[in-house]
Design a protein around this motif. Structure first.
Motif, PDB file in Angstrom:
ATOM      1  N   ARG A  23      30.249  -2.950  60.965  1.00  0.00           N
ATOM      2  CA  ARG A  23      30.639  -3.423  59.631  1.00  0.00           C
ATOM      3  C   ARG A  23      31.957  -2.778  59.220  1.00  0.00           C
ATOM      4  NH1 ARG A  23      28.618  -6.051  55.512  1.00  0.00           N
ATOM      5  NH2 ARG A  23      26.572  -6.269  56.492  1.00  0.00           N
ATOM      6  N   PHE A  24      32.850  -3.622  58.685  1.00  0.00           N
ATOM      7  CA  PHE A  24      34.137  -3.143  58.200  1.00  0.00           C
ATOM      8  C   PHE A  24      34.294  -3.304  56.692  1.00  0.00           C
ATOM      9  CE2 PHE A  24      34.823  -4.676  62.572  1.00  0.00           C
ATOM     10  CZ  PHE A  24      35.174  -3.477  63.172  1.00  0.00           C
ATOM     11  N   SER A  25      33.453  -4.103  56.068  1.00  0.00           N
ATOM     12  CA  SER A  25      33.524  -4.333  54.627  1.00  0.00           C
ATOM     13  C   SER A  25      32.116  -4.466  54.075  1.00  0.00           C
ATOM     14  CB  SER A  25      34.316  -5.614  54.310  1.00  0.00           C
ATOM     15  OG  SER A  25      35.654  -5.531  54.763  1.00  0.00           O
ATOM     16  N   ASN A  29      33.461  -1.248  49.598  1.00  0.00           N
ATOM     17  CA  ASN A  29      34.701  -0.974  50.331  1.00  0.00           C
ATOM     18  C   ASN A  29      35.031  -2.139  51.257  1.00  0.00           C
ATOM     19  OD1 ASN A  29      34.835   1.962  49.467  1.00  0.00           O
ATOM     20  ND2 ASN A  29      32.877   1.934  50.549  1.00  0.00           N
ATOM     21  N   SER A  30      36.317  -2.431  51.407  1.00  0.00           N
ATOM     22  CA  SER A  30      36.697  -3.614  52.180  1.00  0.00           C
ATOM     23  C   SER A  30      37.936  -3.365  53.020  1.00  0.00           C
ATOM     24  CB  SER A  30      36.975  -4.805  51.248  1.00  0.00           C
ATOM     25  OG  SER A  30      35.878  -5.076  50.415  1.00  0.00           O
ATOM     26  N   LEU A  31      37.853  -3.757  54.287  1.00  0.00           N
ATOM     27  CA  LEU A  31      39.037  -3.811  55.134  1.00  0.00           C
ATOM     28  C   LEU A  31      39.733  -5.133  54.842  1.00  0.00           C
ATOM     29  CD1 LEU A  31      41.023  -3.257  57.385  1.00  0.00           C
ATOM     30  CD2 LEU A  31      39.296  -3.980  59.036  1.00  0.00           C
ATOM     31  N   THR A  32      40.840  -5.062  54.145  1.00  0.00           N
ATOM     32  CA  THR A  32      41.618  -6.255  53.824  1.00  0.00           C
ATOM     33  C   THR A  32      43.072  -6.004  54.207  1.00  0.00           C
ATOM     34  OG1 THR A  32      41.944  -5.447  51.564  1.00  0.00           O
ATOM     35  CG2 THR A  32      40.099  -6.957  51.935  1.00  0.00           C
ATOM     36  N   GLY A  33      43.929  -6.983  53.949  1.00  0.00           N
ATOM     37  CA  GLY A  33      45.354  -6.788  54.163  1.00  0.00           C
ATOM     38  C   GLY A  33      45.844  -7.160  55.545  1.00  0.00           C
ATOM     39  N   LEU A  34      45.027  -7.820  56.369  1.00  0.00           N
ATOM     40  CA  LEU A  34      45.516  -8.278  57.658  1.00  0.00           C
ATOM     41  C   LEU A  34      46.413  -9.484  57.420  1.00  0.00           C
ATOM     42  CD1 LEU A  34      42.270  -7.970  59.817  1.00  0.00           C
ATOM     43  CD2 LEU A  34      43.997  -6.239  59.272  1.00  0.00           C
ATOM     44  N   ILE A 155      34.409   4.148  67.200  1.00  0.00           N
ATOM     45  CA  ILE A 155      33.482   4.359  68.318  1.00  0.00           C
ATOM     46  C   ILE A 155      32.446   3.244  68.349  1.00  0.00           C
ATOM     47  CG2 ILE A 155      31.890   5.953  69.428  1.00  0.00           C
ATOM     48  CD1 ILE A 155      34.726   7.003  69.212  1.00  0.00           C
ATOM     49  N   LEU A 156      32.301   2.622  69.515  1.00  0.00           N
ATOM     50  CA  LEU A 156      31.303   1.572  69.693  1.00  0.00           C
ATOM     51  C   LEU A 156      29.909   2.190  69.603  1.00  0.00           C
ATOM     52  CD1 LEU A 156      31.423  -1.517  70.493  1.00  0.00           C
ATOM     53  CD2 LEU A 156      30.846  -0.750  72.798  1.00  0.00           C
ATOM     54  N   TYR A 165      31.945   1.198  59.197  1.00  0.00           N
ATOM     55  CA  TYR A 165      33.249   1.821  59.012  1.00  0.00           C
ATOM     56  C   TYR A 165      33.895   1.425  57.683  1.00  0.00           C
ATOM     57  CZ  TYR A 165      33.450   3.676  63.762  1.00  0.00           C
ATOM     58  OH  TYR A 165      33.215   4.394  64.912  1.00  0.00           O
ATOM     59  N   SER A 166      33.149   0.756  56.825  1.00  0.00           N
ATOM     60  CA  SER A 166      33.738   0.267  55.577  1.00  0.00           C
ATOM     61  C   SER A 166      34.228   1.400  54.686  1.00  0.00           C
ATOM     62  CB  SER A 166      32.734  -0.602  54.816  1.00  0.00           C
ATOM     63  OG  SER A 166      31.577   0.139  54.481  1.00  0.00           O
ATOM     64  N   THR A 167      33.615   2.592  54.786  1.00  0.00           N
ATOM     65  CA  THR A 167      34.034   3.710  53.937  1.00  0.00           C
ATOM     66  C   THR A 167      35.444   4.199  54.265  1.00  0.00           C
ATOM     67  OG1 THR A 167      32.910   5.244  55.440  1.00  0.00           O
ATOM     68  CG2 THR A 167      31.681   4.500  53.505  1.00  0.00           C
ATOM     69  N   LEU A 168      35.987   3.769  55.404  1.00  0.00           N
ATOM     70  CA  LEU A 168      37.375   4.123  55.733  1.00  0.00           C
ATOM     71  C   LEU A 168      38.378   3.325  54.918  1.00  0.00           C
ATOM     72  CD1 LEU A 168      37.225   4.345  59.638  1.00  0.00           C
ATOM     73  CD2 LEU A 168      37.124   6.225  57.988  1.00  0.00           C
ATOM     74  N   PHE A 169      37.900   2.314  54.196  1.00  0.00           N
ATOM     75  CA  PHE A 169      38.796   1.413  53.462  1.00  0.00           C
ATOM     76  C   PHE A 169      38.383   1.347  51.991  1.00  0.00           C
ATOM     77  CE2 PHE A 169      37.986  -0.066  57.816  1.00  0.00           C
ATOM     78  CZ  PHE A 169      39.242   0.166  58.365  1.00  0.00           C
ATOM     79  N   PRO A 170      38.513   2.480  51.263  1.00  0.00           N
ATOM     80  CA  PRO A 170      38.017   2.530  49.881  1.00  0.00           C
ATOM     81  C   PRO A 170      38.980   1.981  48.846  1.00  0.00           C
ATOM     82  CG  PRO A 170      38.844   4.668  50.505  1.00  0.00           C
ATOM     83  CD  PRO A 170      38.956   3.798  51.729  1.00  0.00           C
TER      84      PRO A 170
END
Length: 206
Positions: A23-25, A29-34, A155-156, A165-170
């Motif tokens: 999970r990325f979002s 928290n959301s991974l955005t901006g691509l 890491i897989l 990993y969503s917490t990396l994109f707060p």
């Protein structure tokens, strides 16, 4: 805020192996901006996925050559493997935003890997461009892509497990453009150089 699961980009493949879920979002928290090639704004509709470093030697040659097909389990020819995640979308969260990657769930990942842990992956996305790259597209020289890696390593998770990993994109994300470029496959490049060499020789003889 109700999380809209209709926005999830999901791969569910039937196999003897369990699915690996990343999970990325999420609702917070959301991974955005691509973004697209040379883009200064986030872009929805970009094909994205992950590439797994199967031989643990890094991504120095990652998708350096064209010929990759945007599909599950595509072998990059360097013991690295690509898994399709879907298309970028606008996702919910405290910052929201377009150009987001939400969730990837894929089986068969460990079928291609030797070992059960410690594999690093990167997030990759492809320009829409003049050819409208999408699932099933064959990448050609000159096509553009973007690559996002975690300095500490994405890491897989183990087979059948999941990781968030969503917490990396707060916060709000700067736009990451798809500004890396495919180069010809070695065989194609050799043909080009051979042709240039022959042309130069003929010109000299004239």
């Amino acid at each position: 805020m109700k999380f809209s699961y209709s926005l999830l980009a999901i791969i569910l493949l039937q196999s003897a192996q369990a699915a690996v879920t990343i999970r990325f979002s999420d609702a917070t928290n959301s991974l955005t901006g691509l973004g697209d090639f040379m883009s200064t704004t986030a872009t929805n509709g970009l094909a994205w996925g992950i590439v797994v470093d199967g031989d643990k030697d890094g991504f120095s040659t990652f998708i350096a050559t064209a010929g990759l097909k945007i599909e599950d389990g595509a072998d990059l020819g360097t013991n690295d493997f690509f898994y399709y995640g879907g298309s970028t979308v606008t996702v919910p969260g405290t910052q929201g935003g377009a150009g987001g990657a939400v969730l990837l769930s894929a089986a068969d990942v460990y079928e291609n890997l030797t070992g059960s842990s410690g594999f690093i992956f990167g997030i990759v996305w492809f320009e829409t461009g003049p050819r409208n790259l999408t699932e099933g597209s064959l990448l050609l020289p000159g096509d553009h892509y973007g690559l996002l890696q975690n300095p500490s390593g994405f890491i897989l998770p183990p087979d059948g497990d999941n990781v968030n990993y969503s917490t990396l994109f707060p916060g709000s994300e700067d736009v990451r453009a798809a500004n890396l470029t495919m180069i010809p496959e070695p065989s194609s490049a050799l043909m080009v150089f051979s042709f240039l060499g022959i042309s130069a020789l003929l010109t000299r003889r004239r």
